[in-house]
Design a protein around this motif. Structure first.
Motif, short mmCIF file in Angstrom:
data_model
loop_
_atom_site.label_atom_id
_atom_site.label_comp_id
_atom_site.label_asym_id
_atom_site.label_seq_id
_atom_site.Cartn_x
_atom_site.Cartn_y
_atom_site.Cartn_z
N LEU A 279 0.81 -1.22 0.00
CA LEU A 279 0.00 0.00 0.00
C LEU A 279 0.85 1.27 0.00
N GLY A 280 2.17 1.10 -0.03
CA GLY A 280 3.06 2.25 -0.07
C GLY A 280 3.42 2.83 1.28
N VAL A 281 3.21 2.04 2.34
CA VAL A 281 3.53 2.50 3.69
C VAL A 281 4.80 1.77 4.17
N PRO A 282 5.79 2.50 4.66
CA PRO A 282 6.98 1.82 5.20
C PRO A 282 6.59 0.88 6.34
N ALA A 283 7.11 -0.34 6.27
CA ALA A 283 6.74 -1.35 7.27
C ALA A 283 7.89 -2.32 7.45
N GLN A 284 7.97 -2.89 8.66
CA GLN A 284 8.98 -3.90 8.94
C GLN A 284 8.47 -4.87 9.99
N VAL A 285 9.05 -6.06 9.97
CA VAL A 285 8.71 -7.08 10.96
C VAL A 285 9.36 -6.70 12.28
N ALA A 286 8.55 -6.69 13.35
CA ALA A 286 9.07 -6.38 14.68
C ALA A 286 8.10 -6.88 15.72
N ALA A 287 8.64 -7.37 16.84
CA ALA A 287 7.82 -7.80 17.96
C ALA A 287 7.47 -6.59 18.82
N ALA A 288 6.22 -6.48 19.22
CA ALA A 288 5.76 -5.32 19.97
C ALA A 288 6.44 -5.20 21.32
N ASP A 289 6.88 -6.33 21.89
CA ASP A 289 7.51 -6.28 23.21
C ASP A 289 9.04 -6.24 23.13
N ASP A 290 9.58 -6.08 21.91
CA ASP A 290 11.03 -5.99 21.73
C ASP A 290 11.30 -5.14 20.49
N LEU A 291 10.97 -3.87 20.58
CA LEU A 291 11.03 -2.98 19.43
C LEU A 291 12.48 -2.60 19.12
N PRO A 292 12.89 -2.70 17.85
CA PRO A 292 14.29 -2.42 17.49
C PRO A 292 14.54 -0.94 17.23
N PHE A 293 14.14 -0.11 18.20
CA PHE A 293 14.29 1.33 18.04
C PHE A 293 14.88 1.92 19.32
N SER A 294 15.50 3.07 19.18
CA SER A 294 16.13 3.72 20.33
C SER A 294 15.08 4.39 21.21
N ASP A 295 15.48 4.75 22.40
CA ASP A 295 14.61 5.49 23.30
C ASP A 295 14.20 6.81 22.66
N ASP A 296 12.95 7.23 22.96
CA ASP A 296 12.46 8.55 22.53
C ASP A 296 12.50 8.74 21.01
#
Length: 241
Positions: free
Chosen positions: A97-114
């Motif tokens: 649909l043209g939306v950036p998306a990636q596989v990730a577990a909601a309880d272990d998000l691969p992103f930095s704080d804030d």
């Protein structure tokens, strides 16, 4: 009716993997829903809340087929929206649909704080194995003052249909009745609006097809009826800051 009475089935990883291995079941369930007596769509309400918040960067967890993400991006083209889901099929559908998306577990998000200004969890927190752990993780990646937008169902959601089929309404770990209290363990300010919706089935076969997406046993047990039928749904839309 084991699929509906055992709440652990809602959070069991193998069960949810099977449920969302493809988009078919979710699309079948989505297709029957419309506004209730007030004429209010919880999806429209949720989207309006997200867009009116004026977020710069938004994270969605459990994005499903990506329809909601696409609708936000269409209404707010400058938003930096990232959708995530544990299911590769859902991520693929969202990307289509043209939306950036990636596989990730909601309880272990691969992103930095804030890392995000806002987050969305639409009809998915009843599935996560560690509810408080997931909310802590979402809170971690939100900046100070960031907002989580949530939608979930209530105890009596489709209760009439489920009882007709010989079952009972589904009691989950995260419902309209306890959602504000759960979110309040992690956020200071929580608001909630309850919305009645309608599921409309053109005939008995359509109702059975819906039930079969999560319980073939219920689909087989639903007594035959002629013509269309409509059943009440119970939903809540919440914001947490």
């Amino acid at each position: 009716m084991p699929e509906m009475r055992d709440m652990s089935q809602m959070t069991d990883r193998s069960t949810t993997d099977r449920q969302y291995a493809s988009t078919d079941r979710l699309e079948t369930r989505r297709s029957v829903w419309g506004p209730g007596p007030e004429g209010v769509s919880p999806t429209d309400l949720l989207r309006a809340n997200v867009v009116s918040s004026g977020f710069g960067r938004i994270l969605e967890i459990g994005c499903g087929t990506g329809q909601f993400a696409r609708s936000v991006v269409d209404e707010a083209p400058t938003v930096d929206y990232l959708a995530t889901d544990l299911s590769p099929a859902m991520v693929e559908a969202t990307r289509a649909l043209g939306v950036p998306a990636q596989v990730a577990a909601a309880d272990d998000l691969p992103f930095s704080d804030d890392a995000f200004d806002g987050a969305v969890a639409a009809w998915m927190l009843y599935h996560v194995p560690d509810l408080d752990g997931t909310l802590r993780e979402v809170r971690r990646v939100l900046r100070d003052g960031g907002t989580l937008h949530v939608a979930t169902n209530g105890r009596e959601h489709l209760g009439e249909l489920l009882r007709e089929a010989g079952g009972e309404p589904l009691v989950t770990q995260f419902m309209s009745e306890n959602a504000a209290e759960v979110l309040g363990r992690h956020f200071e300010h929580v608001t909630q609006r309850d919305v009645e919706t309608r599921a409309t089935f053109v005939d008995h076969d359509a109702a059975c097809a819906y039930l079969a997406t999560f319980s073939p046993e219920l689909a087989r047990s639903l007594p035959h009826f002629e013509g269309p039928r409509s059943y009440a749904g119970r939903t809540a839309v919440l914001t947490a800051r």
